[in-house]
Write an enzyme that holds these catalytic residues in place. Structure first.
Site, PDB file in Angstrom:
ATOM      1  N   THR A  23      67.783  39.291  39.914  1.00 28.52           N
ATOM      2  CA  THR A  23      66.967  38.195  39.419  1.00 28.52           C
ATOM      3  C   THR A  23      65.602  38.241  40.081  1.00 28.52           C
ATOM      4  O   THR A  23      65.394  37.705  41.146  1.00 28.52           O
ATOM      5  CB  THR A  23      67.646  36.827  39.609  1.00 28.52           C
ATOM      6  OG1 THR A  23      66.779  35.831  39.092  1.00 28.52           O
ATOM      7  CG2 THR A  23      68.005  36.545  41.023  1.00 28.52           C
ATOM      8  N   LYS A  80      58.396  41.398  42.602  1.00 26.59           N
ATOM      9  CA  LYS A  80      57.925  40.031  42.663  1.00 26.59           C
ATOM     10  C   LYS A  80      59.144  39.146  42.669  1.00 26.59           C
ATOM     11  O   LYS A  80      60.193  39.471  42.104  1.00 26.59           O
ATOM     12  CB  LYS A  80      56.993  39.698  41.500  1.00 26.59           C
ATOM     13  CG  LYS A  80      57.610  39.764  40.097  1.00 26.59           C
ATOM     14  CD  LYS A  80      58.411  38.581  39.621  1.00 26.59           C
ATOM     15  CE  LYS A  80      57.656  37.287  39.692  1.00 26.59           C
ATOM     16  NZ  LYS A  80      58.501  36.148  39.140  1.00 26.59           N
TER      17      LYS A  80
END
Length: 402
Positions: free
Chosen positions: A189, A178
């Protein structure tokens, strides 16, 4: 599926590798969609991870890092969206441990073999009653629901399955992630998960992951922000039956190529699905003094808000690319830089080239935009991915909690 040594890597329909199970459920952390899930390996798996460098590292991120670093082994991952469990002090750490314990008890495995991942709003206490209910509802299945349950502002799930021949055994590598906003990696990240049934030692896996992340997830940027929670983790359970891979294995290059293909695809998916984005942008830098500088320049260009706005507005304002290059510390032939957009050269020897601006502008309306830069300072190359900056990005983030 038939494979030969000449065609030993293939992207296939989504499927879990041998011995992996998953499930997802709606625990009530989000209004309607599934918001919890887990991954489970039939046997303990070699594990590796990379983690956000944000100083306010969230409780689940710190816990997972400590868990993996203990023995480079995992057997399960418990995940929630809708709440980051970040900046919640000692209570956040207690809640992350409780998530780990609840999942371990439900699966009847060692708590030290369970990773925890959370994503969502920062600074709100984790609603543990909902977490407990959610974990109690999870089962072992071949469902791909977790690929949806982990999403926040993403517009779609991001998945890939690659199969390859290793030691004459069919190996599967499946990844999902995601990531849409707060994307500007330092190590990683986002939340990314890669599973494989290949046999490989945990420390070898860690080396491979760290190296590959530098070439993939570390080369994407959406908005220049690094989150508190994000990580990429890999589990390799060895159930394909190959001899354990090392850097000296004959088929190690094949595995590396397949692994990089998975991470590259997921990185591009995140870049193209940036919050509010309408275009995927790829920057290819050549003629750099070294690879590190090539990567630096590529990422500076794709991360420039001026370049991103230029691409959104379909304005062939190549000066914005030049300023982004000039802001770096990379070696540059000041009088010898070339810039092309979508194959059309706009800059030659650091001055304007003859080009049809209307044709270039029209090409900037494409869903994918390619910028090529030659620094004329060496032979190294580098690539980065990003997206345009739209009005929608501001709208999404102006009311993220409401």
């Amino acid at each position: 599926m038939q494979m030969t040594s000449e065609n030993s890597i293939e992207v296939t329909a989504f499927t879990w590798p041998t011995g992996f199970y998953s499930d997802a459920t709606h625990a009530g952390l989000k209004e309607a969609q599934d918001d919890m899930g887990w991954l489970y390996s039939q046997v303990p798996a070699s594990a590796a991870g990379v983690y956000t460098t944000n100083q306010f590292q969230a409780a689940p991120t710190k816990l997972t890092k400590a868990t993996i670093n203990r023995q480079y082994q995992l057997q399960a991952v418990i995940v929630n969206s809708g709440n980051a469990n970040s900046c919640n002090g000692s209570q956040g750490e207690t809640d992350a441990l409780m998530m780990q314990s609840l999942a371990a008890n439900k699966l009847q495995i060692d708590q030290q073999l369970v990773a925890v991942a959370s994503t969502g709003v920062i600074g709100e206490p984790l609603p543990m009653a909902k977490i407990k209910t959610g974990i109690s509802q999870l089962a072992l299945s071949q469902s791909a629901g977790i690929t949806q349950a982990v999403l926040t502002t993403d517009t779609h799930s991001k998945t890939i399955t690659v199969k390859c021949l290793i030691d004459q055994q069919l190996v599967t590598i499946t990844g999902f992630c995601k990531g849409s906003g707060m994307i500007h990696p330092n190590m990683a990240t986002m939340l990314g998960f890669v599973t494989t049934d290949a046999a490989i030692d945990g420390q070898h896996l860690q080396e491979l992951l760290s190296t590959t992340v530098d070439e993939t997830f570390n080369q994407i940027t959406v908005d220049g922000d690094t989150s508190t929670n994000d990580m990429v983790m890999v589990m390799a359970n060895g159930m394909a039956g190959n001899k354990p891979l090392t850097q000296n294995s004959d088929d190690y290059p094949t595995f590396v190529q397949a692994f990089k293909r998975v991470l590259t695809h997921l990185a591009q998916e995140i870049a193209g699905d940036g919050e509010g984005a309408s275009k995927l942008v790829e920057v290819n830098v050549t003629g750099a003094f070294n690879h590190l500088e090539a990567q630096q320049v590529a990422k500076a260009i794709v991360g420039s808000n001026l370049v991103k706005a230029m691409i959104f507005g379909a304005d062939a304002n190549w000066g914005r690319v030049m300023q982004a290059i000039g802001q770096t510390t990379a070696h540059v032939d000041i009088n010898g830089v070339s810039v092309s957009i979508n194959g059309m050269q706009l800059v030659k020897n650091s001055v304007a080239a003859i080009v049809d601006d209307h044709k270039v502008s029209a090409s900037l309306n494409n869903k994918q935009v390619s910028i090529a830069v030659d620094l004329n300072a060496g032979v190294a190359e580098g690539t980065a991915w990003g997206c345009d900056l739209t009005y929608k990005y501001v709208q999404i983030n102006a009311s993220y909690r409401s």
